[in-house]
Motif scaffolding. Structure first.
Motif: not given
Length: 547
Positions: A88-96
């Motif tokens: 979830p951290d990657q989705r919020i920081s990198q993917d967004a």
């Protein structure tokens, strides 16, 4: 329209040079330079606006995701209990971030394209008639269909690649956080092997994605270059039909240059839209991952809202202004681990009152910390009920977890955590309190090491402080917040018995009721009641004689 005027410049140069008109040539050069300056300015403004859109969209999207992620204990559930959402951290920081970046690059094309296509459609019709116009539109429709077919397999491969990217990054983060422990084990070779294994899995997936993108790139590039030939084919039709037989070579060259520009630019408008298919596949992948995260966070949030009455009344953390003499009331409470069906505790009935200190003991795996998770609404009970009559926060209930948590920030921010407001000014009464409690916790030297309460530090607190110092700092935090009830999960395990005795005495002197979890027999003298968890759901409650 400015680009159209710029595009006509070459044809005008053909006419002026063929006539050898020096004065018109000078005027045309000045006019061309002014147009180019204007065009460059407009293009730069367009790119600047796209950059502002990127920042604005990322701010809006990320803050919205943060609001759902940090609401209640959603972040805990996603990272600890739910395994259906990876990284979830990657989705919020990198993917967004990547989604907003790709959307900002698409924005200008999407917004401007209807106007440019309409304008150049008219110009193309004026230059080539229906034949050229229908040829270009048919070419665009064919390109769109082909690229849509080629784009389909890419989205799922991109989603898998982003998942493996997150796993690879998490492995490196794991090494960074636990570097010292791994070094004590001399585990460099095994961690090297396991990290390389994740790298190779990621690269294998990336290679599959590149193979699938090959056909999409071939389609995009093919239509890009065929467009330039199509523009001359469209112009050739009226030329070979004899429409322009009465023109001189110079006039015909100027006409070909003008018509070629109009057709090529209209084709370019369409090919730019076709080129967006590669960007669109990335956007689709990132949108899927972020949308999936949003759905799960909303689902978890609704479940916690229904389960935890505190979330329906207030924030997680506030000052308690009530006068309740009871913290928890447990009525035939039973619970188990979320990953097991074996009960940890069955039918536990207990009332935790102010002034009655409770010691929780038992062998490893009997559910001691699990009981604290249930009391903190991190886990749901299997049956029975419990009521929390005092709120979380200063003058209320405060949990000190088994692993000390230190945030980023100054020494003051460590002590007042998790309060958000750093309202006291330097030299205030609050400074005196903090310094006093640091001294009571045995950390008066920490002020010198940091340079003061509000000096920013460039180190990681976990790397600088020993386990005992971290636990002392958490006790200083406890003294500052002064809750009515302090729930301590082996909060002094890294300290000597003498230091533990001193800190417990300070807690009681400050009026706290202690709920402690620990294995040391020396803890008994600080408590009135002992709850022993025996395993298999069994428990026993005994009174203690205080020294």
């Amino acid at each position: 329209m400015v680009i159209y005027q710029v595009g006509l410049i070459p044809s005008q140069f053909y006419g002026v040079l063929s006539e050898k008109n020096h004065s018109k040539f000078q005027e045309l050069v000045v006019f061309a330079v002014l147009l180019i300056l204007l065009n460059s300015t407009l293009k730069s403004v367009e790119q600047y606006v796209c950059g502002l859109l990127y920042v604005s969209w990322r701010t809006s999207l990320t803050e919205d995701l943060h609001r759902d992620y940090f609401w209640g204990r959603v972040y805990y559930t996603l990272n600890v209990l739910r395994k259906d959402i990876d990284n979830p951290d990657q989705r919020i920081s990198q993917d967004a971030e990547r989604l907003c970046k790709q959307l900002s690059t698409m924005a200008s094309r999407i917004v401007i394209s209807p106007f440019t296509v309409s304008y150049y459609t008219y110009q193309c019709y004026s230059s080539t008639g229906w034949t050229g116009l229908l040829s270009i539109f048919g070419y665009f429709v064919l390109g769109t269909i082909v690229n849509k077919i080629l784009m389909g397999p890419i989205v799922s491969a991109l989603i898998e690649q982003e998942k493996l990217e997150g796993d690879f990054r998490f492995k490196h983060m794991q090494i960074r956080v636990n570097a010292e422990s791994a070094a004590f084990y001399r585990a460099g070779k095994v961690e090297h092997m396991r990290t390389d294994r994740r790298l190779h899995t990621l690269l294998h997936t990336q290679k599959k994605l590149i193979n699938k993108e090959l056909w999409l790139y071939m389609g995009v590039n093919l239509f890009d270059y065929l467009g330039s030939i199509l523009s001359y084919v469209v112009i050739a039709i009226p030329i070979f039909a004899g429409v322009y037989d009465g023109m001189t070579p110079g006039e015909l060259s100027a006409l070909v240059s003008k018509n070629a520009f109009v057709c090529i630019y209209l084709i370019n408008c369409f090919t730019q839209l076709i080129d967006l298919s590669t960007t669109l596949s990335d956007v689709a992948g990132y949108t899927h991952r972020i949308g999936e995260l949003r759905e799960v966070m909303n689902d978890v949030g609704r479940q916690q809202y229904d389960y935890d009455p505190v979330l329906r009344e207030t924030n997680d953390f506030k000052r308690d202004t009530g006068s309740s003499e009871t913290a928890f009331v447990l009525d035939r409470l039973s619970f188990k681990s979320p990953v097991s069906e074996e009960p940890l505790v069955k039918d536990l009935s207990l009332r935790i009152c102010q002034g009655s200190h409770l010691l929780l003991v038992g062998n490893t795996g009997t559910g001691k910390t699990s009981l604290l998770r249930v009391l903190n609404h991190l886990w749901e009970p299997s049956s029975g009920s419990f009521e929390m009559t005092t709120c979380f926060g200063p003058r209320g209930i405060l949990f000190l977890p088994q692993k000390p948590y230190l945030t980023d920030g100054t020494l003051r921010e460590q002590v007042i955590y998790p309060l958000k407001d750093i309202y006291p000014a330097a030299g205030s009464v609050d400074d005196e309190r903090i310094l006093q409690y640091l001294e009571l916790a045995g950390l008066s030297n920490l002020v010198k090491r940091t340079g003061g309460l509000d000096e920013k530090v460039d180190w990681n607190w976990y790397d600088v402080l020993s386990p005992g110092e971290m636990q002392r700092l958490c006790f200083a935090r406890l003294f500052y917040l002064q809750p009515k009830y302090a729930v301590l999960d082996e909060a002094s395990s890294a300290l000597s018995e003498e230091a533990e005795d001193q800190l417990y005495r300070v807690c009681k002197h400050l009026g706290m009721t202690l709920i402690s979890l620990g294995h040391r027999s020396t803890l008994r003298k600080h408590h009135d009641v002992m709850l022993r968890l025996c395993g298999g759901g069994q428990w026993e409650l005994t009174k203690l004689k205080m020294d």
